[in-house]
Scaffold this motif. Sequence first.
Motif, short mmCIF file in Angstrom:
data_model
loop_
_atom_site.label_atom_id
_atom_site.label_comp_id
_atom_site.label_asym_id
_atom_site.label_seq_id
_atom_site.Cartn_x
_atom_site.Cartn_y
_atom_site.Cartn_z
N ARG A 86 -2.53 7.18 -3.49
CA ARG A 86 -2.11 8.12 -2.44
C ARG A 86 -1.43 7.40 -1.29
O ARG A 86 -0.44 7.90 -0.74
CB ARG A 86 -3.31 8.92 -1.94
N LEU A 87 -1.95 6.24 -0.90
CA LEU A 87 -1.31 5.49 0.18
C LEU A 87 0.06 4.96 -0.24
O LEU A 87 1.01 4.97 0.54
CB LEU A 87 -2.19 4.32 0.63
N TRP A 88 0.16 4.49 -1.48
CA TRP A 88 1.42 3.95 -1.97
C TRP A 88 2.53 5.01 -1.89
O TRP A 88 3.68 4.71 -1.59
CB TRP A 88 1.26 3.46 -3.41
N HIS A 89 2.17 6.25 -2.17
CA HIS A 89 3.16 7.33 -2.22
C HIS A 89 3.23 8.13 -0.92
O HIS A 89 3.93 9.14 -0.87
CB HIS A 89 2.87 8.25 -3.40
N ALA A 90 2.54 7.71 0.12
CA ALA A 90 2.51 8.45 1.39
C ALA A 90 3.87 8.38 2.07
O ALA A 90 4.49 7.32 2.14
CB ALA A 90 1.43 7.88 2.30
N GLU A 91 4.30 9.50 2.56
CA GLU A 91 5.53 9.59 3.33
C GLU A 91 5.19 10.09 4.72
O GLU A 91 4.38 11.01 4.86
CB GLU A 91 6.52 10.55 2.66
N PRO A 92 5.78 9.53 5.77
CA PRO A 92 5.41 9.92 7.12
C PRO A 92 5.72 11.38 7.45
O PRO A 92 5.00 12.02 8.18
CB PRO A 92 6.20 8.97 8.01
N ALA A 93 6.78 11.92 6.92
CA ALA A 93 7.19 13.27 7.30
C ALA A 93 6.62 14.36 6.40
O ALA A 93 6.70 15.52 6.72
CB ALA A 93 8.72 13.36 7.30
N LYS A 94 6.06 13.99 5.26
CA LYS A 94 5.57 14.99 4.32
C LYS A 94 4.06 15.12 4.44
O LYS A 94 3.32 14.19 4.19
CB LYS A 94 5.93 14.60 2.88
N VAL A 95 3.63 16.31 4.81
CA VAL A 95 2.20 16.59 4.87
C VAL A 95 1.96 17.89 4.12
O VAL A 95 2.56 18.92 4.44
CB VAL A 95 1.71 16.71 6.33
N ASP A 96 1.12 17.84 3.11
CA ASP A 96 0.75 19.05 2.38
C ASP A 96 -0.77 19.08 2.24
O ASP A 96 -1.47 18.28 2.85
CB ASP A 96 1.45 19.10 1.02
N ALA A 180 -2.21 -0.05 0.48
CA ALA A 180 -2.49 0.33 -0.91
C ALA A 180 -2.77 -0.91 -1.76
O ALA A 180 -3.71 -0.92 -2.57
CB ALA A 180 -1.32 1.12 -1.49
N ALA A 181 -1.95 -1.94 -1.58
CA ALA A 181 -2.16 -3.18 -2.35
C ALA A 181 -3.51 -3.80 -2.03
O ALA A 181 -4.21 -4.31 -2.92
CB ALA A 181 -1.02 -4.16 -2.07
N LEU A 183 -6.18 -2.20 -1.16
CA LEU A 183 -7.18 -1.39 -1.87
C LEU A 183 -7.24 -1.75 -3.35
O LEU A 183 -8.32 -1.80 -3.94
CB LEU A 183 -6.89 0.10 -1.70
N VAL A 184 -6.08 -1.99 -3.97
CA VAL A 184 -6.07 -2.39 -5.38
C VAL A 184 -6.84 -3.69 -5.57
O VAL A 184 -7.63 -3.83 -6.50
CB VAL A 184 -4.62 -2.51 -5.92
N VAL A 185 -6.63 -4.63 -4.66
CA VAL A 185 -7.38 -5.89 -4.72
C VAL A 185 -8.88 -5.61 -4.64
O VAL A 185 -9.67 -6.14 -5.43
CB VAL A 185 -6.94 -6.87 -3.61
N PHE A 186 -9.29 -4.76 -3.71
CA PHE A 186 -10.72 -4.43 -3.58
C PHE A 186 -11.25 -3.72 -4.82
O PHE A 186 -12.41 -3.89 -5.18
CB PHE A 186 -11.00 -3.60 -2.33
N SER A 187 -10.41 -2.92 -5.48
CA SER A 187 -10.88 -2.24 -6.69
C SER A 187 -11.21 -3.21 -7.80
O SER A 187 -12.06 -2.93 -8.65
CB SER A 187 -9.84 -1.21 -7.16
N THR A 188 -10.57 -4.36 -7.82
CA THR A 188 -10.88 -5.37 -8.84
C THR A 188 -12.06 -6.24 -8.41
O THR A 188 -12.84 -6.71 -9.24
CB THR A 188 -9.66 -6.26 -9.14
N LEU A 189 -12.19 -6.48 -7.10
CA LEU A 189 -13.29 -7.31 -6.60
C LEU A 189 -14.65 -6.65 -6.82
O LEU A 189 -15.68 -7.33 -6.81
CB LEU A 189 -13.11 -7.60 -5.09
N VAL A 190 -14.65 -5.36 -7.05
CA VAL A 190 -15.89 -4.62 -7.33
C VAL A 190 -16.64 -5.26 -8.51
O VAL A 190 -17.87 -5.28 -8.53
CB VAL A 190 -15.56 -3.15 -7.64
N PHE A 191 -15.89 -5.79 -9.46
CA PHE A 191 -16.49 -6.29 -10.71
C PHE A 191 -16.90 -7.75 -10.64
O PHE A 191 -17.42 -8.29 -11.60
CB PHE A 191 -15.55 -6.03 -11.88
N LEU A 192 -16.68 -8.39 -9.51
CA LEU A 192 -17.08 -9.80 -9.38
C LEU A 192 -18.51 -9.94 -8.93
O LEU A 192 -19.11 -9.15 -8.34
CB LEU A 192 -16.15 -10.51 -8.40
#
Length: 192
Positions: A86-96, A180-181, A183-192
């Motif tokens: 969601r963060l990777w695809h976030a746009e400042p002007a688009k809110v839905d 976002a990147a 968070l991706v790093v943290f998603s892998t660190l979960v398994f260490l």
Amino acid sequence: MPDLALIGFVFFGLFSPGPNVILLTASGARFGFRATIPHIIGVALGVGITAGVTGLGVGALLQTAPVLTLILKIAASLWILLMAYRLWHAEPAKVDDNDRPFTLVEAVLFQWVNPKVWAVALSAMAYITDLPPAAQAQTLAMTFAALNLAVCTFWTSAGHLLSKLLRNARLWRGFMRIMAAALVVFSTLVFL
């Protein structure tokens, strides 16, 4: 009253970057401080609850039940990856409807799968071994919730202040993609 060693350990454990810090900083930048208040309160409550149940023995149960620990890690990793997407695809002007801060309930629930909170809570147990379980639970819950309220307020404010520097769409995307990147790093660190 918790001792200064416990307070210092918990503060630095919660203040250092992790999923909550990243999500709150990004939310402050995307939606502003006021809109992120339910997220802030939810994190503080959720962290307090998680720390409290750790003091009551749930943390010990997780340490002795590898299957439960694996399920928790998988759930955490998937949720963190969803937030990264969601963060990777976030746009400042688009809110839905899908582009909003965490609600209070979502923020509370996220703490149940946030591996950093569990790790800090389990480690904090070493500072209060002389207390009975109910007192451990109360001490951890109050210490974590109070300190995390301050930590969450700081990082959300930092994100809100950063938003003033991110007026350019390219800078905005770059910042959100860095978050976002991380968070991706943290998603892998979960398994260490």
